[in-house]
Structures are given as structure tokens and as C-alpha cells.
Write a protein that holds these residues in place. Structure first.
Motif, PDB file in Angstrom:
ATOM      1  N   TYR A 226       0.847  -1.183   0.000  1.00  0.00           N
ATOM      2  CA  TYR A 226       0.000   0.000   0.000  1.00  0.00           C
ATOM      3  C   TYR A 226       0.884   1.235   0.000  1.00  0.00           C
ATOM      4  O   TYR A 226       2.093   1.165   0.207  1.00  0.00           O
ATOM      5  CB  TYR A 226      -0.945   0.013   1.208  1.00  0.00           C
ATOM      6  CG  TYR A 226      -0.256  -0.273   2.523  1.00  0.00           C
ATOM      7  CD1 TYR A 226       0.432   0.719   3.212  1.00  0.00           C
ATOM      8  CD2 TYR A 226      -0.296  -1.554   3.080  1.00  0.00           C
ATOM      9  CE1 TYR A 226       1.076   0.452   4.408  1.00  0.00           C
ATOM     10  CE2 TYR A 226       0.348  -1.828   4.278  1.00  0.00           C
ATOM     11  CZ  TYR A 226       1.029  -0.828   4.933  1.00  0.00           C
ATOM     12  OH  TYR A 226       1.663  -1.093   6.113  1.00  0.00           O
ATOM     13  N   ASN A 227       0.264   2.378  -0.249  1.00  0.00           N
ATOM     14  CA  ASN A 227       0.996   3.640  -0.261  1.00  0.00           C
ATOM     15  C   ASN A 227       1.180   4.153   1.160  1.00  0.00           C
ATOM     16  O   ASN A 227       0.342   3.935   2.036  1.00  0.00           O
ATOM     17  CB  ASN A 227       0.242   4.682  -1.092  1.00  0.00           C
ATOM     18  CG  ASN A 227       0.128   4.272  -2.537  1.00  0.00           C
ATOM     19  OD1 ASN A 227       1.041   3.679  -3.098  1.00  0.00           O
ATOM     20  ND2 ASN A 227      -1.005   4.562  -3.157  1.00  0.00           N
ATOM     21  N   ARG A 228       2.289   4.871   1.372  1.00  0.00           N
ATOM     22  CA  ARG A 228       2.562   5.423   2.690  1.00  0.00           C
ATOM     23  C   ARG A 228       3.069   6.854   2.563  1.00  0.00           C
ATOM     24  O   ARG A 228       3.790   7.187   1.645  1.00  0.00           O
ATOM     25  CB  ARG A 228       3.601   4.567   3.427  1.00  0.00           C
ATOM     26  CG  ARG A 228       3.107   3.164   3.688  1.00  0.00           C
ATOM     27  CD  ARG A 228       4.023   2.404   4.598  1.00  0.00           C
ATOM     28  NE  ARG A 228       5.326   2.179   3.991  1.00  0.00           N
ATOM     29  CZ  ARG A 228       6.318   1.530   4.601  1.00  0.00           C
ATOM     30  NH1 ARG A 228       6.151   1.087   5.830  1.00  0.00           N
ATOM     31  NH2 ARG A 228       7.458   1.340   3.993  1.00  0.00           N
ATOM     32  N   LEU A 229       2.650   7.669   3.508  1.00  0.00           N
ATOM     33  CA  LEU A 229       3.087   9.054   3.592  1.00  0.00           C
ATOM     34  C   LEU A 229       4.243   9.149   4.582  1.00  0.00           C
ATOM     35  O   LEU A 229       4.130   8.701   5.729  1.00  0.00           O
ATOM     36  CB  LEU A 229       1.940   9.945   4.062  1.00  0.00           C
ATOM     37  CG  LEU A 229       2.299  11.402   4.385  1.00  0.00           C
ATOM     38  CD1 LEU A 229       2.729  12.141   3.132  1.00  0.00           C
ATOM     39  CD2 LEU A 229       1.128  12.108   5.041  1.00  0.00           C
ATOM     40  N   TYR A 230       5.358   9.722   4.140  1.00  0.00           N
ATOM     41  CA  TYR A 230       6.529   9.932   4.989  1.00  0.00           C
ATOM     42  C   TYR A 230       6.590  11.414   5.359  1.00  0.00           C
ATOM     43  O   TYR A 230       6.567  12.277   4.485  1.00  0.00           O
ATOM     44  CB  TYR A 230       7.812   9.560   4.252  1.00  0.00           C
ATOM     45  CG  TYR A 230       7.940   8.102   3.900  1.00  0.00           C
ATOM     46  CD1 TYR A 230       8.824   7.271   4.583  1.00  0.00           C
ATOM     47  CD2 TYR A 230       7.188   7.541   2.866  1.00  0.00           C
ATOM     48  CE1 TYR A 230       8.968   5.925   4.250  1.00  0.00           C
ATOM     49  CE2 TYR A 230       7.311   6.198   2.528  1.00  0.00           C
ATOM     50  CZ  TYR A 230       8.202   5.404   3.228  1.00  0.00           C
ATOM     51  OH  TYR A 230       8.337   4.077   2.900  1.00  0.00           O
ATOM     52  N   THR A 231       6.667  11.704   6.635  1.00  0.00           N
ATOM     53  CA  THR A 231       6.820  13.078   7.109  1.00  0.00           C
ATOM     54  C   THR A 231       8.047  13.146   8.009  1.00  0.00           C
ATOM     55  O   THR A 231       8.012  12.691   9.153  1.00  0.00           O
ATOM     56  CB  THR A 231       5.586  13.557   7.883  1.00  0.00           C
ATOM     57  OG1 THR A 231       4.425  13.392   7.078  1.00  0.00           O
ATOM     58  CG2 THR A 231       5.737  15.037   8.253  1.00  0.00           C
ATOM     59  N   LEU A 232       9.122  13.662   7.468  1.00  0.00           N
ATOM     60  CA  LEU A 232      10.350  13.842   8.244  1.00  0.00           C
ATOM     61  C   LEU A 232      10.399  15.268   8.748  1.00  0.00           C
ATOM     62  O   LEU A 232      10.169  16.208   7.990  1.00  0.00           O
ATOM     63  CB  LEU A 232      11.578  13.564   7.386  1.00  0.00           C
ATOM     64  CG  LEU A 232      12.911  13.755   8.100  1.00  0.00           C
ATOM     65  CD1 LEU A 232      13.270  12.503   8.912  1.00  0.00           C
ATOM     66  CD2 LEU A 232      14.032  14.077   7.125  1.00  0.00           C
ATOM     67  N   THR A 233      10.719  15.454  10.028  1.00  0.00           N
ATOM     68  CA  THR A 233      10.742  16.790  10.609  1.00  0.00           C
ATOM     69  C   THR A 233      11.936  16.966  11.523  1.00  0.00           C
ATOM     70  O   THR A 233      12.190  16.122  12.383  1.00  0.00           O
ATOM     71  CB  THR A 233       9.458  17.058  11.420  1.00  0.00           C
ATOM     72  OG1 THR A 233       8.335  16.960  10.558  1.00  0.00           O
ATOM     73  CG2 THR A 233       9.492  18.449  12.041  1.00  0.00           C
ATOM     74  N   GLY A 234      12.643  18.054  11.335  1.00  0.00           N
ATOM     75  CA  GLY A 234      13.689  18.464  12.266  1.00  0.00           C
ATOM     76  C   GLY A 234      13.251  19.728  12.965  1.00  0.00           C
ATOM     77  O   GLY A 234      12.655  20.618  12.347  1.00  0.00           O
ATOM     78  N   GLN A 235      13.518  19.838  14.266  1.00  0.00           N
ATOM     79  CA  GLN A 235      13.091  21.027  15.006  1.00  0.00           C
ATOM     80  C   GLN A 235      14.111  21.387  16.077  1.00  0.00           C
ATOM     81  O   GLN A 235      14.776  20.520  16.643  1.00  0.00           O
ATOM     82  CB  GLN A 235      11.719  20.792  15.637  1.00  0.00           C
ATOM     83  CG  GLN A 235      11.636  19.595  16.565  1.00  0.00           C
ATOM     84  CD  GLN A 235      10.275  19.485  17.232  1.00  0.00           C
ATOM     85  OE1 GLN A 235       9.749  20.476  17.743  1.00  0.00           O
ATOM     86  NE2 GLN A 235       9.694  18.293  17.222  1.00  0.00           N
ATOM     87  N   PHE A 236      14.224  22.701  16.310  1.00  0.00           N
ATOM     88  CA  PHE A 236      15.062  23.212  17.392  1.00  0.00           C
ATOM     89  C   PHE A 236      14.526  24.572  17.819  1.00  0.00           C
ATOM     90  O   PHE A 236      13.853  25.266  17.052  1.00  0.00           O
ATOM     91  CB  PHE A 236      16.528  23.323  16.972  1.00  0.00           C
ATOM     92  CG  PHE A 236      16.780  24.218  15.781  1.00  0.00           C
ATOM     93  CD1 PHE A 236      17.017  25.588  15.943  1.00  0.00           C
ATOM     94  CD2 PHE A 236      16.786  23.707  14.498  1.00  0.00           C
ATOM     95  CE1 PHE A 236      17.249  26.408  14.849  1.00  0.00           C
ATOM     96  CE2 PHE A 236      17.012  24.516  13.395  1.00  0.00           C
ATOM     97  CZ  PHE A 236      17.252  25.873  13.571  1.00  0.00           C
ATOM     98  N   VAL A 237      14.816  24.952  19.046  1.00  0.00           N
ATOM     99  CA  VAL A 237      14.390  26.254  19.553  1.00  0.00           C
ATOM    100  C   VAL A 237      15.544  27.245  19.420  1.00  0.00           C
ATOM    101  O   VAL A 237      16.706  26.849  19.247  1.00  0.00           O
ATOM    102  CB  VAL A 237      13.922  26.162  21.019  1.00  0.00           C
ATOM    103  CG1 VAL A 237      12.652  25.339  21.118  1.00  0.00           C
ATOM    104  CG2 VAL A 237      15.017  25.582  21.906  1.00  0.00           C
ATOM    105  N   ASP A 238      15.221  28.527  19.505  1.00  0.00           N
ATOM    106  CA  ASP A 238      16.226  29.572  19.342  1.00  0.00           C
ATOM    107  C   ASP A 238      17.447  29.372  20.230  1.00  0.00           C
ATOM    108  O   ASP A 238      18.582  29.555  19.788  1.00  0.00           O
ATOM    109  CB  ASP A 238      15.600  30.951  19.659  1.00  0.00           C
ATOM    110  CG  ASP A 238      15.241  31.716  18.403  1.00  0.00           C
ATOM    111  OD1 ASP A 238      15.544  31.229  17.288  1.00  0.00           O
ATOM    112  OD2 ASP A 238      14.650  32.799  18.530  1.00  0.00           O
ATOM    113  N   GLU A 239      17.212  28.977  21.482  1.00  0.00           N
ATOM    114  CA  GLU A 239      18.303  28.847  22.433  1.00  0.00           C
ATOM    115  C   GLU A 239      19.288  27.740  22.046  1.00  0.00           C
ATOM    116  O   GLU A 239      20.434  27.735  22.498  1.00  0.00           O
ATOM    117  CB  GLU A 239      17.750  28.549  23.838  1.00  0.00           C
ATOM    118  CG  GLU A 239      16.958  29.685  24.449  1.00  0.00           C
ATOM    119  CD  GLU A 239      15.516  29.721  23.990  1.00  0.00           C
ATOM    120  OE1 GLU A 239      14.726  30.482  24.594  1.00  0.00           O
ATOM    121  OE2 GLU A 239      15.159  28.981  23.043  1.00  0.00           O
ATOM    122  N   GLU A 240      18.861  26.808  21.208  1.00  0.00           N
ATOM    123  CA  GLU A 240      19.725  25.702  20.805  1.00  0.00           C
ATOM    124  C   GLU A 240      20.147  25.786  19.346  1.00  0.00           C
ATOM    125  O   GLU A 240      20.730  24.853  18.802  1.00  0.00           O
ATOM    126  CB  GLU A 240      19.016  24.372  21.058  1.00  0.00           C
ATOM    127  CG  GLU A 240      18.718  24.126  22.528  1.00  0.00           C
ATOM    128  CD  GLU A 240      17.985  22.824  22.784  1.00  0.00           C
ATOM    129  OE1 GLU A 240      17.941  22.402  23.949  1.00  0.00           O
ATOM    130  OE2 GLU A 240      17.472  22.228  21.808  1.00  0.00           O
TER     131      GLU A 240
END
Length: 258
Positions: A226-240
Motif C-alpha cells: 500500500y501507499n505510505r506518507l513519509y513526514t520527516l521533521t527536524g526542530q530546534f528552539v532559538d536557544e539551541e
């Protein structure tokens, strides 16, 4: 080369919540319309064609383009930054210093991650699974990938709309700065489509809180079932930002479906 195996550590509840630490947005289960259980499995409605998942017994029904876009919006609710993507785009075989390649032969993707970062897997629910990469020390920075099962009629990202319209809908759907009292403020920075993937950058900030930078890549692939949705996310806050910003942007830009 790191390959996914059964020895990948599981994320505990607190690690899982830390990876997904974002202003509250609808979960995928609240977007899909759950029906009664059948043979012990929940029946999930989301489009016009019924597509049974032979492994879990989950049925997926289609609804309309608007509902599809809503599904994509949720899965992409952890997002990203584009000036960085174009400036640090990596050649297929380049491995930056102090990075290693994580290759998942089961889910068919690969990504470069900092050499000392840890890897954890969240428990799947038959519809989506989570894998996270995060520093060995406590922080608000990480890279995560959510893989969501889709119906057979979900074949490409354009089914959810063009990238600019999708990015606008994503950010406007998260923004609550207009409320009284104001809620989270979401700001779109950039969006781009390239080689079958959507790249989006935006920021989120709760009143009185740190500015959070999010970098995401979205793609759709078929695993033979079947089909799959890939959602890759990188996150950081200002202090880091100084410590982790460049590393996260480099990791996200290296993501490839294989």
C-alpha cells in the motif's frame, strides 16, 4: 551504515512526548473518522474507495480532496526551513564529517544523522509509526519521521494540492495568534517541491515561549502492499540554534526515499 533492526530501542512515554513536543494540533486519529470495530480492528474512514490492509484488517475509505489535505496537514504538523535546504543540499554519496548514514531497508528510506545521536522507535498503531533521532543529552531538538498508511488512491503529493497552497493551509491551520487571548503563532518561511518531495519551513511560538524552528520533508512511496506518507521533521528552539541548527538542517536535507 546503520540498518533498522529489532534491537532499535523503544522510546518511553516521556521521550515520545518530547519528540512530539509542539503546540497542540489535531492527532491523526481525530482527523480520520473511526467507525465500529470489525474482527477486533477499528475501521477507519478517509476516502471513497475501501482499501483493506491485509496485515491489520484496517479499512480505509476515501472522502474528498479536502479531507486528504487535512490528513497530510496533520502528518506534516511538524515542519521546516528552505533556504537551508537549497544551500546545504548534499550529493547522494556524500557523508559529512561527524555524521553517519542511517538506512532503513524495511521502510525504504535513508538519512544522515550526527554520529553520536541516539535512535528510538515509538510503538506503531497499525496506521502510523514513529522513528526519532535525538542528541544524547537532554534538549528540545530532534529529527523524527512519521510513516502513515494511505489508501490506494493516494499516489502522489499533488493529490493534496500544490506545495504552496498546502504550506499555506498547514500554517494557517496551526496559527492561533488571532484568538483572544492569543494562542500559538505560526509563520510560513518558505516552501518548495523537488523530485517528488515537498519541503516546507515555518516557525511556531507560544505566547511567552521560545521560537521553534521546524524543517520538514514530505513524500509518498509504495512498499509493494500500500501507499505510505513519509513526514520527516527536524526542530530546534532559538536557544539551541547554535548547537543543533546546522546539524538538523543537514540531516533533514539528506533524507531520501530508496
Amino acid at each position: 551504515m546503520v540498518t533498522l533492526s529489532s534491537s532499535s530501542p523503544s522510546l518511553n512515554y516521556y521521550q515520545y512526548q518530547a519528540i512530539l513536543r509542539l503546540p497542540r494540533v489535531p492527532s491523526i486519529s481525530s482527523i480520520l473518522l473511526k467507525g465500529p470495530k470489525k474482527n477486533g480492528n477499528s475501521v477507519i474512514f478517509c476516502c471513497n474507495n475501501t482499501v483493506p490492509d491485509s496485515r491489520t484488517g484496517v479499512q480505509v475509505k476515501g472522502e474528498c480532496v479536502a479531507k486528504r489535505r487535512e490528513l497530510l496537514l496533520q502528518a506534516g504538523s511538524v515542519a521546516f526551513s528552505l533556504t537551508a535546504f537549497s544551500s546545504i543540499a548534499l550529493a547522494e554519496n556524500d557523508v559529512a564529517e561527524d555524521f553517519r548514514v542511517y538506512s532503513d531497508d524495511v521502510n525504504k528510506f535513508k538519512i544522515m544523522i550526527p554520529s553520536d545521536w541516539q535512535i528510538g522507535a515509538g510503538e506503531g498503531d497499525g496506521v502510523r509509526s514513529l522513528l526519532a533521532f535525538y542528541p544524547p543529552e537532554a534538549s528540545n531538538s530532534n529529527v523524527s519521521i512519521v510513516i502513515t498508511s494511505l489508501g490506494a488512491d493516494f499516489t502522489k503529493l499533488e493529490s493534496f494540492g500544490k506545495v504552496d497552497a498546502f504550506a499555506e493551509n498547514l500554517v494557517s491551520g496551526l496559527d492561533r495568534s488571532w484568538q483572544r487571548p492569543p494562542g500559538v503563532k505560526a509563520k510560513l518561511i518558505d516552501s518548495k517541491a523537488s523530485k517528488g518531495l515537498y519541503y516546507i519551513e515555518y516557525t511556531l511560538q507560544n505566547p511567552g515561549g521560545s521560537l521553534r524552528h521546524l524543517f520538514s520533508v514530505l513524500g509518498i512511496a509504495d512498499n509493494g502492499i500500500y501507499n505510505r506518507l513519509y513526514t520527516l521533521t527536524g526542530q530546534f528552539v532559538d536557544e539551541e540554534a547554535e548547537k543543533y541548527g546546522a546539524k538538523i538542517q543537514k540531516a533533514v536535507s539528506s533524507f531520501r526515499l530508496i
